[in-house]
Write an enzyme that holds these catalytic residues in place. Structure first.
Site, PDB file in Angstrom:
ATOM      1  N   GLY A  17       4.707  10.060   3.002  1.00 60.86           N
ATOM      2  CA  GLY A  17       3.857   8.895   2.772  1.00 60.86           C
ATOM      3  C   GLY A  17       3.391   8.729   1.344  1.00 60.86           C
ATOM      4  O   GLY A  17       2.467   8.000   1.068  1.00 60.86           O
ATOM      5  N   THR A  18       4.013   9.430   0.388  1.00 63.38           N
ATOM      6  CA  THR A  18       3.522   9.265  -0.988  1.00 63.38           C
ATOM      7  C   THR A  18       4.049   7.980  -1.597  1.00 63.38           C
ATOM      8  O   THR A  18       3.642   7.596  -2.663  1.00 63.38           O
ATOM      9  CB  THR A  18       4.003  10.436  -1.867  1.00 63.38           C
ATOM     10  OG1 THR A  18       5.375  10.627  -1.579  1.00 63.38           O
ATOM     11  CG2 THR A  18       3.237  11.710  -1.542  1.00 63.38           C
ATOM     12  N   GLY A  20       3.556   5.184  -0.278  1.00 63.60           N
ATOM     13  CA  GLY A  20       2.920   4.147   0.503  1.00 63.60           C
ATOM     14  C   GLY A  20       3.496   4.358   1.896  1.00 63.60           C
ATOM     15  O   GLY A  20       4.017   5.415   2.214  1.00 63.60           O
ATOM     16  N   ASP A 139       6.342   2.927 -13.585  1.00 62.16           N
ATOM     17  CA  ASP A 139       5.995   4.213 -12.960  1.00 62.16           C
ATOM     18  C   ASP A 139       7.255   4.999 -12.595  1.00 62.16           C
ATOM     19  O   ASP A 139       7.386   5.509 -11.481  1.00 62.16           O
ATOM     20  CB  ASP A 139       5.127   3.957 -11.717  1.00 62.16           C
ATOM     21  CG  ASP A 139       4.483   5.248 -11.198  1.00 62.16           C
ATOM     22  OD1 ASP A 139       4.171   5.318 -10.001  1.00 62.16           O
ATOM     23  OD2 ASP A 139       4.343   6.198 -11.999  1.00 62.16           O
TER      24      ASP A 139
END
Ligand SMILES: NS(=O)(=O)c1cc(-c2nc3ccccc3s2)cs1
Length: 304
Positions: A17-18, A20, A139
């Site tokens: 889940g990193t 999102g 990013d």
């Protein structure tokens, strides 16, 4: 429309889940395995804001490039609380570069030079495509570079979401935003940054592919800057005109450049030169993705 979730069977959350909320899912109608990215919309009352639609269509267009993870479908649905959600259906890639580098670190083996070269060429190609369309990623890091382990294909994910969503979407609540790939102009508070911010990240990723360790593993904005300064020397107006006017500029200890071979020993002369061009302090001197692809380092790339 049939709720998106009935059309898909969620299998498991990917990357803990990193990213999102991204799930590996099976599309019931076709049996196709996909990556399903669920994004809540903030402006629930008037449905999907036109700006988001415009920017999701940018995402859809960009993902035609072979080095950008393919967006296959966009579905609007309702979550349990009846809130409008957007489901982005992406092609599924079986791993990411962070896991790939970790697997080599654990075996103690170096990533083969041709593999580093091929991955770097694909990365530059994907970044050049985005920049060519005026889209910054902002990013780039190993975690959002996806890979197909069999074909060694690399694709950029989580692309320029800052552009795809009007508001910078709230990152996954507990996610620690890593600063390790952040360009010095962003750390020093520049507001109008350029495509050069992504090229800095590309340089950090290049070094990490060679050494299997993060080049600048800072755990705060100040420490991130000091990691950079200790290796490349404290920047000044001579090497980076305007640096001392940046809002976060302070008096820092004066370090002199250590030479990259101290931090990235096993890189040949062409590689060292290319890395130095990715890590130019002055954003206007930093090599572009397009120019990087023409660098002699890639002359012996097996372009199959
Ligand atoms: N980190 S991992 O488990 O290897 C893994 C991550 C993924 C992801 N696929 C996508 C597609 C689009 C946006 C984010 C992600 S994250 C697929 S497998």
């Amino acid at each position: 429309t049939m709720s998106a979730m009935q059309a898909f069977e969620k299998l498991e959350k990917v990357g803990e889940g990193t990213y999102g909320k991204v799930y590996r899912a099976r599309e019931k109608a076709t049996g196709r395995i996909v990556a399903l990215k669920k994004t809540r919309l903030h402006e629930d009352d008037e449905g999907v804001p036109p700006t988001t639609l415009r920017e999701v269509s940018i995402l859809r267009m960009l993902s035609r490039d072979p080095h950008i993870v393919r967006l296959m479908d966009v579905k609007q649905g309702q979550n349990k609380e009846g809130k409008t959600v957007l489901y982005l259906v992406f092609e599924y890639m079986d791993t990411d570069l962070k896991k790939f580098i970790r697997s080599f670190r654990q075996t103690g083996k170096a990533i083969p030079v041709p593999t580093v070269k091929s991955l770097m060429y694909q990365l530059c190609k994907g970044v050049a495509f985005c920049h060519g369309h005026g889209i910054l990623h902002r990013d780039l890091k190993p975690h959002n570079l996806l890979m197909d382990r069999k074909t060694m294909l690399l694709k950029i994910a989580d692309l320029g979401l800052a552009r795809a969503y009007t508001l910078p979407i709230k990152k996954y609540t507990h996610e620690i935003l890593t600063l390790w790939y952040r360009a010095p102009e962003v750390l020093l508070g520049a507001t109008h940054y350029s495509t050069a911010v992504d090229m800095w990240s590309v340089g950090c990723i290049f070094a990490e592919l060679v050494t299997k360790q993060a080049l600048f593993p800072g755990d705060s904005e100040l420490q991130q800057l000091l990691h950079i300064f200790r290796l490349l020397g404290t920047p000044n107006e001579q090497v980076w005109p305007g640096v001392s006017n940046l809002v976060n500029w302070h008096e820092y200890p004066q370090w002199s450049p250590q030479g990259l071979s101290s931090a990235v020993p096993d890189l040949d002369a062409h590689g060292q030169d290319l890395l130095l061009q990715f890590l130019q302090y002055d954003p206007s001197k930093r090599i572009s993705a397009k120019k990087a692809m023409e660098h002699p380092y890639f002359d012996d790339l097996d372009k199959e």
